[in-house]
Design an enzyme around this catalytic site. Structure first.
Site, short mmCIF file in Angstrom:
data_model
loop_
_atom_site.label_atom_id
_atom_site.label_comp_id
_atom_site.label_asym_id
_atom_site.label_seq_id
_atom_site.Cartn_x
_atom_site.Cartn_y
_atom_site.Cartn_z
N HIS A 3 -39.34 -34.33 37.50
CA HIS A 3 -40.78 -34.51 37.30
C HIS A 3 -41.18 -33.92 35.95
O HIS A 3 -40.42 -33.16 35.35
CB HIS A 3 -41.54 -33.78 38.41
CG HIS A 3 -41.21 -32.32 38.44
ND1 HIS A 3 -40.20 -31.80 39.23
CD2 HIS A 3 -41.70 -31.27 37.73
CE1 HIS A 3 -40.10 -30.50 39.00
NE2 HIS A 3 -41.00 -30.15 38.10
N HIS A 35 -40.92 -31.96 29.32
CA HIS A 35 -39.50 -32.31 29.42
C HIS A 35 -39.17 -32.61 30.88
O HIS A 35 -39.98 -32.32 31.77
CB HIS A 35 -38.64 -31.15 28.92
CG HIS A 35 -38.80 -29.91 29.75
ND1 HIS A 35 -39.88 -29.06 29.61
CD2 HIS A 35 -38.07 -29.42 30.78
CE1 HIS A 35 -39.78 -28.08 30.49
NE2 HIS A 35 -38.71 -28.27 31.23
#
Ligand code: ATP
Ligand code: MG
Length: 191
Positions: free
Chosen positions: A43, A128
């Site tokens: 995620h 990220h």
């Protein structure tokens, strides 16, 4: 309960990323220094809340529900890297290309959460996708070689039009996440 707020990946990108993660993981088989994340849980973290007493959950959801709309924006998933660096790797990640709207959204969420007692990050926002964590923080030549042998690391783009409140349960095989609430941008209705 341990909570965080994040953007989820569409299935197509998750599948492509998962295949590459599996390839890299196989190349590093037996390396106990590398803890791979569960592909189904990958995620884009917007805000880590940490431990929150269960009775405070409605308050958190209430603030996020009143948060207001945001325009959806495109995120491209491409490339790999290490935090803080390949020489001293702690996190192995897949990269994100996103407009300033992503950092802006994270900033708005952080500002909305601060009055509830969740302190602002003192670190800069570096969006990220965490694929692995390196226990020793030592360089990983085998992983690096597998990366160098791989094809173009482009996993596609998607429209970010919603985010979720997640609960994280820390388990020996890696954290397990579940969605507690969904918050839509201007393109959908929140629930
Ligand atoms: P584990 O802690 O077992 O390695 P995890 O980091 O995936 O698993 P959590 O620690 O619950 O699980 O973290 C949930 C999400 O919040 C992850 O995206 C993680 O990177 C992020 N996160 C965790 N701690 C922090 C922190 N102190 N600051 C910012 N983000 C964090
Ligand atoms: Mg963690």
């Amino acid at each position: 309960m341990r909570l965080f707020i994040a953007i989820d990946l569409p299935d197509s990108i998750r599948a492509a990323l998962s295949r590459e993660q599996a390839r890299l993981r196989a190349a590093c088989a037996g390396n106990k220094d590398i803890r791979w994340t569960r592909p189904e849980g990958v995620h884009v973290t917007l805000k880590f809340l940490g431990e929150v007493a269960a009775p405070r959950l409605p308050e958190v959801i209430g603030v996020l529900s009143k948060f207001g709309s945001f325009d959806s924006f495109e995120i491209e998933v491409a490339g790999f890297g290490f935090f803080p660096s390949a020489r001293r790797p702690r996190v192995f990640w897949a990269g994100l290309e996103a407009p300033p709207a992503l950092a802006h959204l994270a900033g708005r969420i952080e500002a909305a959460m601060e009055p509830l007692g969740f302190p602002r990050e003192d670190r800069e926002f570096h969006p990220h996708l965490t694929l692995a964590r390196i226990e020793s923080q030592r360089p990983q030549p085998v992983l690096q070689a597998a990366l160098d042998q791989g094809g173009p690391a482009n996993f596609g783009r998607f429209a970010a039009s919603e985010f979720f409140l997640f609960e994280s349960k820390l388990k020996p095989g890696g954290a397990e996440y579940s969605r507690l609430a969904r918050f839509a941008g201007s393109d959908g209705s929140s629930s």
